[in-house]
Design a protein around this motif. Sequence first.
Motif, PDB file in Angstrom:
ATOM      1  N   PRO A 148      42.195  39.217  48.421  1.00 40.25           N
ATOM      2  CA  PRO A 148      42.629  40.551  47.987  1.00 40.25           C
ATOM      3  C   PRO A 148      43.832  41.020  48.801  1.00 40.25           C
ATOM      4  O   PRO A 148      43.916  40.758  50.005  1.00 40.25           O
ATOM      5  N   ASP A 151      45.177  33.730  48.216  1.00 37.60           N
ATOM      6  CA  ASP A 151      44.057  33.790  47.272  1.00 37.60           C
ATOM      7  C   ASP A 151      43.087  34.922  47.614  1.00 37.60           C
ATOM      8  O   ASP A 151      42.014  35.029  47.026  1.00 37.60           O
ATOM      9  N   GLU A 207      45.279  44.734  40.896  1.00 41.58           N
ATOM     10  CA  GLU A 207      44.969  43.504  40.153  1.00 41.58           C
ATOM     11  C   GLU A 207      44.224  42.500  41.018  1.00 41.58           C
ATOM     12  O   GLU A 207      43.364  41.756  40.533  1.00 41.58           O
ATOM     13  N   SER A 208      44.533  42.482  42.322  1.00 40.69           N
ATOM     14  CA  SER A 208      43.872  41.546  43.236  1.00 40.69           C
ATOM     15  C   SER A 208      42.532  42.069  43.743  1.00 40.69           C
ATOM     16  O   SER A 208      41.853  41.380  44.514  1.00 40.69           O
ATOM     17  N   ALA A 257      51.696  37.895  47.733  1.00 47.52           N
ATOM     18  CA  ALA A 257      50.910  38.034  46.515  1.00 47.52           C
ATOM     19  C   ALA A 257      50.834  36.716  45.749  1.00 47.52           C
ATOM     20  O   ALA A 257      49.802  36.388  45.137  1.00 47.52           O
TER      21      ALA A 257
END
Length: 347
Positions: free
Chosen positions: A218, A216, A246-247, A212
């Motif tokens: 998802p 860069d 969040e990603s 995480a």
Amino acid sequence: MSDTPQSIFDGHNDVLLHLWLHHPERPAEAFLQQRLGGHLDLARMRQGGFAGGLFAVFVPPAEYVAKFFKRDAEQEALRHDPLAITEQQIAIFQQIAQQSAGQARICRSVSDIEQCMAQGVLAMVLHIEGAEGLDEDLSQLEGWAAAGLRSIGPFWNIPNRFGFGINGTFPGSPDTGEGMTEAGKRLIRACNQHRLMIDLSHMNEKTFWQTAELSDAPLVASHSNVHALCPQPRNLTDSQLAAIKESDGLVGLNFGTSFLRSDGKRDGNTPLSVMVQHLDYLLEKLGEDRVAFGSDFDGINVPDEIGDVTGLPRLLNALRTAGYNEELINKLCYANWLRVLRQTWQK
């Protein structure tokens, strides 16, 4: 309710391993001509509405291979060659497309997948589960990408040169070991550079959070479920689900009963309502655009009501009975996967 097959793009299957083990002489022929056993072959995929998915290459442990082929375990360990096994399964993947007379196609982009789905052609995406065959210099990566590789899960249950995967017992936490090696961190960066999807499904807690931080792209767990409902170490905690949301990533629901049941049992007598319960939870935590299917067909024990890929319409009917509308079902079936793959691959 309808039994008409609906187009489904699935996040994970182990049919290449199944063919490598059970049909070493003519694996593509067995797949294309409806072999016996297992969850998947071309005819049954069409019957169940399975339009495409990520096809995993997986190197089983030497002791498993020895047991399967009734070989001496010590000798098998000496001759166990992860690179050779990886490339043999990649060859099976390619042979299926080559021998299918246009019924199956290797896809490298979302537009390739969409074209296959529109034409009724099986959309095949190459994935590696556990990068045991890859050396520390990543020297095979470009060749595999040329062969169609679009996704890597660096770890499985046992440690490799890149770090530590999940290796814990039920019930348990995903915090089961150390994190990534320096080679593992290079692999994550290389996946970003080559726009390969990184699969979190077999990462322990430390490697999950390192990914995480480093990646860069998802965050995607192709075949994992909810730890709060089934405390299997490989299922995802609420904090992990929050990071995936969040990603703008995705979670694919694993159909394996031991990842679904609150008691962790591998038991086919598992109602489809348990799958719906996991989907409800994932949708609550992630939203409608970040949940899909990651069946793990040919790699797990599925509920008897599904049985094999031909049972997919029964799952969809269970979703309709639970109040899921057709727009949401379409997102779960394929649209969410295509969204996250387009965002990851950038093509």
